[in-house]
Motif scaffolding. Sequence first.
Motif, PDB file in Angstrom:
ATOM      1  N   TRP A   1       5.182  -5.254  11.092  1.00 24.16           N
ATOM      2  CA  TRP A   1       6.261  -4.479  10.471  1.00 24.16           C
ATOM      3  C   TRP A   1       6.843  -3.474  11.465  1.00 24.16           C
ATOM      4  CZ3 TRP A   1       2.894  -3.324   5.556  1.00 24.16           C
ATOM      5  CH2 TRP A   1       2.893  -4.454   4.738  1.00 24.16           C
ATOM      6  N   ASP A   2       5.970  -2.829  12.229  1.00 18.71           N
ATOM      7  CA  ASP A   2       6.458  -1.839  13.189  1.00 18.71           C
ATOM      8  C   ASP A   2       7.225  -2.509  14.331  1.00 18.71           C
ATOM      9  OD1 ASP A   2       5.812   1.249  13.446  1.00 18.71           O
ATOM     10  OD2 ASP A   2       5.955   0.452  15.485  1.00 18.71           O
TER      11      ASP A   2
ATOM     12  N   ILE B   1       9.124  -5.245  13.919  1.00 17.42           N
ATOM     13  CA  ILE B   1      10.431  -5.625  13.380  1.00 17.42           C
ATOM     14  C   ILE B   1      11.313  -4.393  13.183  1.00 17.42           C
ATOM     15  CG2 ILE B   1      11.617  -6.642  11.390  1.00 17.42           C
ATOM     16  CD1 ILE B   1       9.155  -8.458  11.028  1.00 17.42           C
ATOM     17  N   GLU B   2      10.727  -3.342  12.617  1.00 16.25           N
ATOM     18  CA  GLU B   2      11.481  -2.116  12.356  1.00 16.25           C
ATOM     19  C   GLU B   2      10.594  -0.919  12.688  1.00 16.25           C
ATOM     20  OE1 GLU B   2      14.425  -0.561   8.824  1.00 16.25           O
ATOM     21  OE2 GLU B   2      14.257  -2.635   9.440  1.00 16.25           O
TER      22      GLU B   2
ATOM     23  N   SER C   1       8.633   2.372  13.066  1.00 21.09           N
ATOM     24  CA  SER C   1       8.484   3.474  12.112  1.00 21.09           C
ATOM     25  C   SER C   1       9.017   4.787  12.675  1.00 21.09           C
ATOM     26  CB  SER C   1       7.004   3.638  11.738  1.00 21.09           C
ATOM     27  OG  SER C   1       6.209   3.847  12.907  1.00 21.09           O
TER      28      SER C   1
ATOM     29  N   SER D   1      12.967   4.588  11.713  1.00 23.43           N
ATOM     30  CA  SER D   1      13.456   4.052  10.443  1.00 23.43           C
ATOM     31  C   SER D   1      12.474   4.351   9.322  1.00 23.43           C
ATOM     32  CB  SER D   1      13.682   2.542  10.549  1.00 23.43           C
ATOM     33  OG  SER D   1      12.489   1.890  10.940  1.00 23.43           O
TER      34      SER D   1
ATOM     35  N   ILE E   1       9.980   3.444   6.338  1.00 22.06           N
ATOM     36  CA  ILE E   1       9.062   2.333   6.102  1.00 22.06           C
ATOM     37  C   ILE E   1       8.563   2.369   4.661  1.00 22.06           C
ATOM     38  CG2 ILE E   1       8.336   2.181   8.508  1.00 22.06           C
ATOM     39  CD1 ILE E   1       5.782   3.656   7.738  1.00 22.06           C
TER      40      ILE E   1
ATOM     41  N   SER F   1      13.697 -11.471  11.591  1.00 19.26           N
ATOM     42  CA  SER F   1      14.056 -10.161  12.137  1.00 19.26           C
ATOM     43  C   SER F   1      14.386  -9.175  11.023  1.00 19.26           C
ATOM     44  CB  SER F   1      15.264 -10.292  13.070  1.00 19.26           C
ATOM     45  OG  SER F   1      16.373 -10.847  12.369  1.00 19.26           O
ATOM     46  N   SER F   2      14.237  -9.611   9.766  1.00 23.09           N
ATOM     47  CA  SER F   2      14.512  -8.761   8.609  1.00 23.09           C
ATOM     48  C   SER F   2      13.201  -8.217   8.044  1.00 23.09           C
ATOM     49  CB  SER F   2      15.240  -9.558   7.524  1.00 23.09           C
ATOM     50  OG  SER F   2      15.292  -8.827   6.306  1.00 23.09           O
ATOM     51  N   ILE F   3      13.105  -6.915   7.952  1.00 22.68           N
ATOM     52  CA  ILE F   3      11.880  -6.311   7.443  1.00 22.68           C
ATOM     53  C   ILE F   3      11.669  -6.653   5.977  1.00 22.68           C
ATOM     54  CG2 ILE F   3      13.004  -4.124   6.819  1.00 22.68           C
ATOM     55  CD1 ILE F   3       9.439  -4.582   8.228  1.00 22.68           C
TER      56      ILE F   3
END
Length: 483
Positions: free
Chosen positions: A301-302, A304-305, A307, A310, A312, A365-367
Amino acid sequence: MISWAHIRSSSWAYPTAVLSLYGFFANSRVAEPFITPYLIGPHKNISEEVVTNYLFPIWTYSYLAFLFPVFLLTDFLRHKPLIIMQGLFLIHEYILLCFVPGLPAMTVLQINYAVVTATEVAYLSYIYSVIPLEHFQRATGYVRGAMLSGYTFGAGMGQILISLAGVDYYFINVVTLGVVSMAFLISFWLPMPQKSLFFKGKRTTLPLKVQVQVGGPLGQEGPKEPVMYEDEAGSGTAKMENDSAGCAAWCSRENVVTAGHLLWQSFRESYSSRHLIYWSLWWALATAGYMQVFNYIQLMWDHIEPSAVSSIYNGGVEAACCVVGAAAAFSVGHVRVTWAVWGELALGMFSAVATGAVFVMALTSSIWVCYACYVLFKSCYMLLITITAFQIATNLSMECYALTFGINTFVALALQTVITFIVVDEAVLGLDIVTQFLIYGGYYGVISVLFLVRGIYSACANYRNHERKEQEGGAEVTFVERF
């Protein structure tokens, strides 16, 4: 209305209530879904590569080292001391996270967490040593429900504190320290079990005969002869001698040999059926893959996006997983399926769904897509592990099921250790997180193919047997009609 006095007097309600309360607080770890952002953020300032390829593998290796000794100690010490120890190590874990800086402290943290996870077997098996057999099913539901409710509450509360209240990661670790401290205090309320599954000796205090002169009220003459009472508490040297004798009997060579014999008998009974071997094989293989995905999903997760830049929603996702997974597991008891016939095919089909989910997590690539696939993956596992545990438990005694649970978990952890050492550890391949998840997807793909083939074979064999029985029945009817 049921009073607390009534609960305390019940042979099963009191220990079930206290254990459920402990399970709720011990699993309400508000900060756990955010441990990776906390480690790689400004509070601990550890790089993502070090967390992935150095820190997290230490937990896997330590867990493997602790699991079997803890399994035996749980039965030998009769559960409660191990539950207290789990509560103590939970406190130590969050003290390290809150107040001790540096990589060495986080290395100790991973070993500490391995003790916490290894001692979960004490929590899950305690209830069977203190309540009557007829209450096993209800008590199991309450205990596991409390565990799941605590995790859901903790994850959801963590998300609310971060997203709505803007609380810093450090402070949610402090909150978690307070919550697990409550669990530690509650663990002392648990009654001490008086029996073990394999160590059958009894470590009880021998009753002492105490001579008491009984008289009447003041100024009246009482009976002349002394009255003999039995006092289990005893006092002084006599009590110490009795305690030592009881402990010596408990730790005697005869008791250990008897336990070893029971373990061997239970092992032979547990794996004497090919049907049970297949279910245990899926348990071990799938659990190894599941634990890898669970351990490293926050890093994905980190990736891809990040923390740091952005918002979380790790806690919300974990809470959703618990709710959806619990609903899926609960549905098993209400779906009328002959699992002995169709179970292996179900293992293959849902493992294939889990395979697809892991591959999508690695490639998207989408969280939000990654979040949704993780919920799907975890729900599939919770559904299938419920079916598997039910199929194994219905064919075994309690001793055999406990041993099977321990062995299957140990084999799963051994497989996970091999995967971790080859794929994750910086001493070998030390792969990046995306490549790791592609390998985990391929691993689950192999499991799904194996059990799809086995499930189709079992279904076809069952269909042929059914047709053969119908033909034999028809021939008998024709024979009777002719004569």
